[in-house]
Design an enzyme around this catalytic site. Sequence first.
Site: not given
Ligand code: AGP
Length: 611
Positions: A2, A29, A76, A100-101, A484, A488, A491, A507, A606
């Site tokens: 949050c 966030r 969030w 936040n938390g 990766e 990408k 998400e 496999h 984020k």
């Molecule tokens: C990647 O596109 C993400 N949104 C997510 O996996 C991110 O890399 C992960 O949450 C780690 O975040 P950080 O690098 O801020 O620790």
Amino acid sequence: MCGIVGAVSKGNKNVLEYILTGLKRLEYRGYDSSGVCMLSGDDFTTVRAVGKIKELEHKLHDTHLSSHIGIGHTRWATHGKVSEKNAHPHIVGNIALVHNGIIENYSELKDELIKKGREFQSETDTEIIAHLLDMEYQKGKDELKAILNTIKKLHGMFSLGILFKNCPNTLFAVKCGTPLVAGKSSDTSFIASDVYPLVEYAETYAFLEDYEIARIEPNDIIVYNVKGKKVEKVFNPLNITGEELSKGGYKYYMEKEIHEQPQVIVNTIQDRISASRDEIIFDDLPLSKEQLRQIKRICIVGCGTAWHAGLLGKYYIEKYARIPVEVDVASEYRYRDPVTSKDVLTIMISQSGETADTLAAGREAKKKGSFLMCICNKPNSTMNRESNYTVFTQAGPEIGVAATKSFTSQVSVLLLFALYLGDVVGKLDKKELKNILEELVKIPFQIENVLKLSDLISETASKYLKFRTFLFIGRGVHYPIALEGALKLKEITYLHAEGYASGELKHGPIALVDNDLVLIAVCPKDDLYEKSLSNIEEVSARGGSIIAIGTEGDKRLEKISDVFIPLPVVNKDLMPILEVVPIQVLALNVAVKKGTDVDKPRNLAKSVTVE
Ligand code: AGP
């Protein structure tokens, strides 16, 4: 996850504009609902809305809400569904509060409060804090004492912004576990979950430490520790510009951040490579070369994209320094009672420097005696402060939820660190070092060239928009790029995508192949090329469509692919930095064409500051 903001100003200056701007800058966030509470006269006015901040703005439009003191929150959801009732601020008696938390002991506390006759309006863990605080405040009308007594009862993570009805010129803030920063200008004081909201408002800023409580007044910010004793805080000048925060002419932050990668890599590597390109500089590392030679093992921890960067780090370090490396998803490492000791170097990788699992994994390693290093993008982040050593990626603010420039800058740092270790432990030939450094400094130009393929990638996105499954494969250093790529794509487009080591295809995953499957193969010409080519042919023979990312001029690969994305010839270990770029652009284009929210994809945040 949050985001919280708050401000208190002198006289009649309305702080609502700051609160809304701040919430927009924190929206990355968490963004399922939001709210503000302003104190005017002796009453609170609270407005909450489900959805993005613009929904809150709509609701505020006709209210003419104005006050010199207020708090705001972007949520969030963790406890309780997304609803107006669960959105913050929460009001109980004389108190308005944003959080936040996560409060881990919230259900015990809630039971106790219910027994005492308290009634709850929401399903959140936050509301119990407001009740506890209200009860403590009723005992003596002493704000600081009430806060101190309340936080002693809480287990978990909580940054708070608090208004008391009886304090029209004072805002209170608490920091524990999740980040909180305070800022000052000549007539207003601010709080926020990170520095971005403060840009263009505050002149100076200071991060609060865990269990610090701030009494925030228009002209002064007084910080106390958990014993109620005053703490001296140094406020540093805030020198991020508004320009750095804006989209810089691009439609999406992700797009801007992809295009910033050439410059970001220059910024990240330039001070760590000697002018003669034969030496790597880690002169700030508080371990002597002799101590580095004693390292028996390296353990890398991270989440999501940062974990993928870590997987590349393993290839690099084992290749150049011949030190065994394990790479762990931080959420697994932290709970598996890891074997570590003082001859193990632990590296946390994180863009935000605040990811809860990575932080907990690092703390676990440090507690067991390991030297804790961190590769992160945020000075003053918790990881930076808790590590024995930090290497900063110079990526600048990354706002898009999908990590892009942070990944390539992390990979650049890991490669440099591996080369440095290789040099120190005597496993790396000076000539080889010089060759790869000569090539690394040219990589930003090569990324520029790859970005010129945007039209081809946009056409490719249109062509495969309607396909059902996307399988990414790669071998060796290209395998983390397959992982990766799948992350990408899934998400930001919500399409089903999986990343596999090419050798794993037989496999299991090959069973998925039919006319509805797209294989995205990372297959440049290297020592494993022939093997990867066979994998591609196996998928093609079973009706899958092939998008191949390979070496320019590779006619064989081009022939067996439906789309061929040619990359310039560079050193094999630098290829991943180039390979990920078309994959990022592809994901972006598919998302735009599908109409998903590129920068704020559903269900994500984020900065994942809770488990
Ligand atoms: C990647 O596109 C993400 N949104 C997510 O996996 C991110 O890399 C992960 O949450 C780690 O975040 P950080 O690098 O801020 O620790």
